[in-house]
Write a protein that holds these residues in place. Structure first.
Motif, PDB file in Angstrom:
ATOM      1  N   UNK A 181       0.860  -1.178   0.000  1.00 38.71           N
ATOM      2  CA  UNK A 181       0.000   0.000   0.000  1.00 38.71           C
ATOM      3  C   UNK A 181       0.900   1.233   0.000  1.00 38.71           C
ATOM      4  N   UNK A 182       1.262   1.678  -1.186  1.00 38.59           N
ATOM      5  CA  UNK A 182       2.208   2.792  -1.298  1.00 38.59           C
ATOM      6  C   UNK A 182       1.669   4.057  -0.649  1.00 38.59           C
ATOM      7  N   UNK A 183       0.395   4.332  -0.857  1.00 39.38           N
ATOM      8  CA  UNK A 183      -0.185   5.552  -0.282  1.00 39.38           C
ATOM      9  C   UNK A 183      -0.168   5.519   1.241  1.00 39.38           C
ATOM     10  N   UNK A 184      -0.346   4.334   1.805  1.00 41.77           N
ATOM     11  CA  UNK A 184      -0.368   4.210   3.266  1.00 41.77           C
ATOM     12  C   UNK A 184       0.986   3.890   3.867  1.00 41.77           C
ATOM     13  N   UNK A 185       2.024   3.805   2.999  1.00 39.72           N
ATOM     14  CA  UNK A 185       3.376   3.470   3.463  1.00 39.72           C
ATOM     15  C   UNK A 185       3.369   2.167   4.279  1.00 39.72           C
ATOM     16  N   UNK A 186       2.641   1.192   3.783  1.00 40.07           N
ATOM     17  CA  UNK A 186       2.429  -0.038   4.550  1.00 40.07           C
ATOM     18  C   UNK A 186       2.474  -1.248   3.638  1.00 40.07           C
ATOM     19  N   UNK A 187       2.969  -2.355   4.184  1.00 41.51           N
ATOM     20  CA  UNK A 187       2.904  -3.643   3.512  1.00 41.51           C
ATOM     21  C   UNK A 187       2.246  -4.619   4.485  1.00 41.51           C
ATOM     22  N   UNK A 188       1.271  -5.371   4.005  1.00 43.80           N
ATOM     23  CA  UNK A 188       0.531  -6.301   4.850  1.00 43.80           C
ATOM     24  C   UNK A 188       0.496  -7.674   4.193  1.00 43.80           C
ATOM     25  N   UNK A 189       0.149  -8.675   4.966  1.00 49.37           N
ATOM     26  CA  UNK A 189       0.039 -10.011   4.403  1.00 49.37           C
ATOM     27  C   UNK A 189      -0.104 -11.068   5.462  1.00 49.37           C
ATOM     28  N   UNK A 190       0.062 -12.310   5.036  1.00 47.20           N
ATOM     29  CA  UNK A 190       0.049 -13.444   5.953  1.00 47.20           C
ATOM     30  C   UNK A 190       0.896 -14.553   5.356  1.00 47.20           C
ATOM     31  N   UNK A 191       1.251 -15.498   6.194  1.00 45.57           N
ATOM     32  CA  UNK A 191       1.889 -16.729   5.741  1.00 45.57           C
ATOM     33  C   UNK A 191       1.296 -17.898   6.500  1.00 45.57           C
ATOM     34  N   UNK A 192       1.085 -18.994   5.805  1.00 44.30           N
ATOM     35  CA  UNK A 192       0.585 -20.219   6.436  1.00 44.30           C
ATOM     36  C   UNK A 192       1.705 -21.265   6.554  1.00 44.30           C
ATOM     37  N   UNK A 193       2.935 -20.852   6.377  1.00 40.04           N
ATOM     38  CA  UNK A 193       4.058 -21.785   6.430  1.00 40.04           C
ATOM     39  C   UNK A 193       4.120 -22.485   7.785  1.00 40.04           C
ATOM     40  N   UNK A 194       4.267 -23.795   7.750  1.00 38.85           N
ATOM     41  CA  UNK A 194       4.483 -24.556   8.981  1.00 38.85           C
ATOM     42  C   UNK A 194       4.995 -25.937   8.624  1.00 38.85           C
ATOM     43  N   UNK A 195       5.574 -26.619   9.603  1.00 39.68           N
ATOM     44  CA  UNK A 195       6.160 -27.932   9.378  1.00 39.68           C
ATOM     45  C   UNK A 195       5.548 -29.007  10.260  1.00 39.68           C
ATOM     46  N   UNK A 196       4.457 -28.709  10.902  1.00 41.92           N
ATOM     47  CA  UNK A 196       3.842 -29.695  11.779  1.00 41.92           C
ATOM     48  C   UNK A 196       2.339 -29.617  11.709  1.00 41.92           C
ATOM     49  N   UNK A 197       1.711 -29.987  12.821  1.00 43.05           N
ATOM     50  CA  UNK A 197       0.261 -29.988  12.873  1.00 43.05           C
ATOM     51  C   UNK A 197      -0.255 -28.573  13.147  1.00 43.05           C
ATOM     52  N   UNK A 198      -1.192 -28.148  12.327  1.00 42.34           N
ATOM     53  CA  UNK A 198      -1.867 -26.868  12.536  1.00 42.34           C
ATOM     54  C   UNK A 198      -3.214 -26.925  11.835  1.00 42.34           C
ATOM     55  N   UNK A 199      -4.161 -26.219  12.357  1.00 41.36           N
ATOM     56  CA  UNK A 199      -5.492 -26.169  11.750  1.00 41.36           C
ATOM     57  C   UNK A 199      -5.402 -25.541  10.356  1.00 41.36           C
ATOM     58  N   UNK A 200      -6.256 -25.969   9.408  1.00 36.17           N
ATOM     59  CA  UNK A 200      -6.208 -25.386   8.052  1.00 36.17           C
ATOM     60  C   UNK A 200      -6.353 -23.872   8.020  1.00 36.17           C
ATOM     61  N   UNK A 201      -6.994 -23.294   9.033  1.00 37.88           N
ATOM     62  CA  UNK A 201      -7.166 -21.838   9.072  1.00 37.88           C
ATOM     63  C   UNK A 201      -5.991 -21.123   9.730  1.00 37.88           C
ATOM     64  N   UNK A 202      -4.967 -21.859  10.115  1.00 33.22           N
ATOM     65  CA  UNK A 202      -3.790 -21.229  10.720  1.00 33.22           C
ATOM     66  C   UNK A 202      -3.145 -20.240   9.751  1.00 33.22           C
ATOM     67  N   UNK A 203      -2.747 -19.093  10.273  1.00 29.94           N
ATOM     68  CA  UNK A 203      -1.969 -18.110   9.514  1.00 29.94           C
ATOM     69  C   UNK A 203      -1.264 -17.179  10.495  1.00 29.94           C
ATOM     70  N   UNK A 204      -0.126 -16.676  10.078  1.00 25.73           N
ATOM     71  CA  UNK A 204       0.549 -15.618  10.812  1.00 25.73           C
ATOM     72  C   UNK A 204       0.392 -14.348   9.975  1.00 25.73           C
ATOM     73  N   UNK A 205      -0.362 -13.385  10.505  1.00 26.14           N
ATOM     74  CA  UNK A 205      -0.634 -12.123   9.817  1.00 26.14           C
ATOM     75  C   UNK A 205       0.393 -11.081  10.239  1.00 26.14           C
ATOM     76  N   UNK A 206       0.695 -10.168   9.314  1.00 25.15           N
ATOM     77  CA  UNK A 206       1.654  -9.123   9.652  1.00 25.15           C
ATOM     78  C   UNK A 206       1.292  -7.819   8.946  1.00 25.15           C
ATOM     79  N   UNK A 207       1.721  -6.726   9.560  1.00 28.11           N
ATOM     80  CA  UNK A 207       1.606  -5.388   8.979  1.00 28.11           C
ATOM     81  C   UNK A 207       2.894  -4.646   9.296  1.00 28.11           C
ATOM     82  N   UNK A 208       3.446  -3.987   8.276  1.00 27.41           N
ATOM     83  CA  UNK A 208       4.713  -3.273   8.457  1.00 27.41           C
ATOM     84  C   UNK A 208       4.589  -1.873   7.888  1.00 27.41           C
ATOM     85  N   UNK A 209       4.848  -0.867   8.718  1.00 29.04           N
ATOM     86  CA  UNK A 209       4.768   0.539   8.340  1.00 29.04           C
ATOM     87  C   UNK A 209       6.163   1.144   8.203  1.00 29.04           C
ATOM     88  N   UNK A 210       6.273   2.122   7.292  1.00 25.49           N
ATOM     89  CA  UNK A 210       7.528   2.851   7.091  1.00 25.49           C
ATOM     90  C   UNK A 210       7.292   4.339   7.298  1.00 25.49           C
TER      91      UNK A 210
END
Length: 743
Positions: A156-185
């Motif tokens: 989001x260039x106008x908001x000086x922000x990058x957002x997203x999620x990752x579902x990366x994992x190597x073990x047992x986790x629910x299908x809805x598992x995600x790690x969400x992130x937001x980064x501002x500059x």
């Protein structure tokens, strides 16, 4: 006294797949923080993604990895870059001078000559403040690179922000598992120099938004004249909105320096719970580095809504629940040392942790065994039995006792159908009183841990007035005797016909034993050392057996492992006989001497182990650190105490390492442990005063210590010539049964 200055997060990082000097990461994190950070030097190394000798930096990794054997989840790379765009790990990697990388619990800094750029970070609980300094402003950018698995990026260039999620994992986790992130500059984002990339080939997509397999992003920066860019990042396992809230509530407008002041103060508060005095700077470094390691795991997994409500995403049922959650630990590792240490240092926190693990039972139907983030079902036993019972008998509050007991009782009486939860082979265990070696892998270790777990459940049953349960579980706890062979003097595998497994070689590892052989795995009866000693042939016979164990050659045979595993190598690398301090089943072995009335040998071997096998450097640990368990072993040794039988509210006496240790208890009182006639090479003591009065017993109660006490050990050059027996010995189930049978 700046205790944080003694901590070296690089301790134990000089490790590889085949040999562990700790198998640790140099974590930059808050105590028990949800978001931890570590430099990455080799993504291809899988769980071993950082080594201090690599001198390559592929980025700063947001990590939730508890062990290289368990691997990471919800992980993400942040990397500053200038000049041409490079995205693949090896292509973007940059050399660094070792003196230009600073790794502290509260602060990270690195300078990268290739990019003429430096990066700084200070952690929050679920967030971080970052600062990038670009010396050459040509095409400056930040790369955010995820790992295998579905992910999403939006710039989001106008908001000086990058957002997203990752579902990366190597073990047992629910299908809805995600790690969400937001980064501002705090500077502009240049749209035509920003974009996403995808897949294992890291191919740029030409887009500034995307979702799919391994979608990452890079943002071109409109640098100010100073070349300095400030950023902040928030993370969440609940939602993107929660990640933004975590960033706002934890970081807000704090500068990097202001946040570092907060983070440093929090670490000083936790480390300052124990203040030790001594002349050996390396011992101080080792002590406080080990204490740092005991305060990293389990990982906080709950978050706070804007209303202040404590909530967590459940990796078990995929919904958001009220209440606490802690994860990334295995109870086989931590019940022995680190959780008992919490009962003395951080009892309220321990109560909240147990409430979290009781929440796991409510959300999944089973108590956890190895969590990361959900059940991994690793290692023998169900040793949350000991973790919860120990807290309960010590009067720790803050958790649903009835639900916790219900969860423990369930896996002790009911077999799980999925092969993941509960006790493996429970029906046969109930039928035979052990696990037949011809039917079950690691049968001896699993059965012994079940016997001890039953003892621990019995202690809760007794306190709750469940007399029938108490009788049943105590009877089951005595069945360890069915595995003991009086002819060889070891625990052995027994088949479903009651016959010993043949051939037998006490030096052979594997098969009925876990990560050891008969020499390492025959002593897992902490609840009844007197009973085990009787089976051996009495105290003198047990002492001879222990002396042989500690002094014989560190020989082994690979057995069913069919190759030399790292625990074998670590035992063979030092001259401590068959005492494999590199692994948890050996932790209590040197304290067995005190448990049977020969405290001088405990004093000698514990102090020798601490002096020769522990340090603060990258090669400073004698084996896998395992989420604070090995670090806590050192802490207990240094203060002259040891929780020999979690589930029994007392501690066996060892030998204090420092001239003085002052423990600030949560109730406002202090526990003072002093060494009179102190000298660094004096490992023995000949008398002990507790609150000014002579103390003859070889153990001391949790209640006495937790109420505030003064312990004065009088140190000596030679072992005290005395025989300790009877009531002066630490707890054993056999002795309790005998006292109950007296008229």
């Amino acid at each position: 006294m700046n205790l944080l200055s003694y901590v070296n997060p690089l301790q134990g990082t000089d490790s590889v797949f085949t040999y562990s000097n700790g198998n640790t990461l140099p974590l930059i994190a808050r105590p028990w923080g949800m978001a931890s950070w570590s430099p990455q030097s080799d993504e291809a190394g899988a769980g071993w993604f950082f080594h201090p000798s690599h001198r390559r930096f592929q980025g700063l990794r947001l990590t939730h990895q508890p062990s290289p054997w368990i691997r990471d989840y919800g992980h993400l790379i942040v990397m500053p870059q200038s000049g041409p765009l490079y995205l693949k790990p090896d292509a973007r990697a940059a050399f660094y001078r070792s003196q230009e990388m600073i790794v502290r619990p509260d602060y990270f800094r690195i300078r990268l000559p290739r990019y003429q750029a430096s990066m700084e970070l200070v952690p929050g609980m679920r967030s971080a403040r970052l600062r990038f300094t670009f010396e050459d402003g040509q095409d400056a950018r930040i790369v955010l690179s995820p790992f295998e698995g579905n992910s999403s990026i939006r710039i989001e260039a106008d908001g000086r922000r990058i957002t997203g999620y990752t579902r990366a994992h190597h073990g047992e986790a629910h299908p809805d598992f995600a790690m969400y992130f937001a980064m501002d500059f705090d500077c502009g984002i240049v749209p035509d120099k920003s974009g996403t990339f995808a897949g294992d080939d890291y191919a740029p997509t030409g887009l500034t938004e995307g979702a799919g397999e391994r979608i990452g992003g890079y943002v071109g920066l409109d640098l100010p004249a100073s070349g300095i860019v400030n950023a902040r990042i928030g993370t969440s396992f609940i939602s993107l909105e929660q990640a933004v809230w975590n960033m706002e509530s934890e970081i807000g407008g704090f500068s990097l320096e202001q946040l570092r002041e907060q983070t440093s103060a929090e670490w000083e508060r936790r480390l300052g719970t124990i203040r030790v005095e001594g002349d050996d700077t390396e011992a101080l470094r080792t002590f406080y580095t080990c204490l740092y390691r005991t305060c990293l795991f389990p990982r906080t997994w709950h978050e706070y809504k804007p209303t202040g409500e404590q909530v967590h995403f459940s990796p078990y049922d995929g919904t958001v629940h009220a209440g606490p959650m802690y994860t990334d630990i295995g109870f086989w590792d931590i019940y022995r040392t680190s959780l008992p240490l919490y009962s003395l240092l951080f009892p309220s926190l321990l109560g909240e942790m147990i409430e979290a693990w009781t929440n796991v039972y409510k959300e999944s139907g089973w108590m956890p065994k190895w969590m990361s983030p959900a059940e991994r079902s690793a290692m023998p036993g169900t040793l949350i039995d000991a973790a919860i019972a120990d807290a309960y008998v010590k009067g720790i509050s803050g958790f649903d006792v009835q639900a916790a007991y219900e969860g423990l009782r369930k896996h002790a009486l009911t077999a799980a159908a999925d092969g993941v939860h509960g006790r493996t082979g429970l029906k046969d265990y109930l039928h035979f009183g052990y696990l037949p070696a011809n039917l079950y892998h690691e049968s001896v270790n699993n059965a012994l841990d079940y016997h001890y777990g039953d003892f621990c459940i019995a202690q809760m049953a007794k306190g709750l007035g469940r007399e029938e349960d108490y009788r049943v579980f105590m009877d089951r706890a005595a069945n360890y005797k069915r595995l003991f062979d009086t002819n060889t003097g070891f625990m052995r595998g027994v088949d479903d016909q009651g016959k010993w497994q043949e051939p037998f070689d006490p030096l052979q590892w594997g098969d009925p034993y876990c990560e050891g052989g008969a020499w390492q795995c025959s002593w897992a009866v902490p609840h009844d050392i007197a009973g085990l000693t009787e089976l051996i042939g009495g105290s003198e016979a047990m002492i001879r057996k222990l002396d042989e164990l500690m002094t014989m050659a560190p020989a082994f045979r690979v057995g069913s492992y069919r190759a030399e595993i790292h625990e074998m190598s670590e035992m063979a690398a030092v001259d401590f006989g068959q005492f494999a301090i590199s692994n948890q089943p050996s932790f209590h072995i040197p304290y067995m001497y005190a448990a049977i009335g020969k405290p001088a040998s405990t004093q000698y071997w514990v102090r020798k182990t601490m002096k020769e096998l522990f340090g603060s450097g990258p090669d400073g640990l004698p084996g896998d650190e395992d989420n604070g368990s090995l670090g806590a072993w050192y802490i207990w040794g240094a203060i002259g105490l040891y929780p020999f039988t979690p589930g029994v509210p007392s501690y066996v006496l060892g030998s204090p390492l420092f001239r003085k240790a002052t423990i600030q208890l949560e109730n406002g009182r202090t526990l003072d442990i002093g060494a009179e006639s102190y000298r660094a090479d004096r490992v023995y003591w000949d008398k002990l005063l507790v609150n000014g009065k002579p103390w003859e017993a070889l153990s001391i109660s949790h209640e006495l210590l937790a109420s505030g006490a003064d312990l004065r050990f009088h140190m000596a050059d030679a072992p005290a010539e005395r025989v300790v027996s009877g009531d002066a010995l630490p707890y054993s189930m056999k002795n309790e049964a005998a006292s109950h049978n007296e008229p």
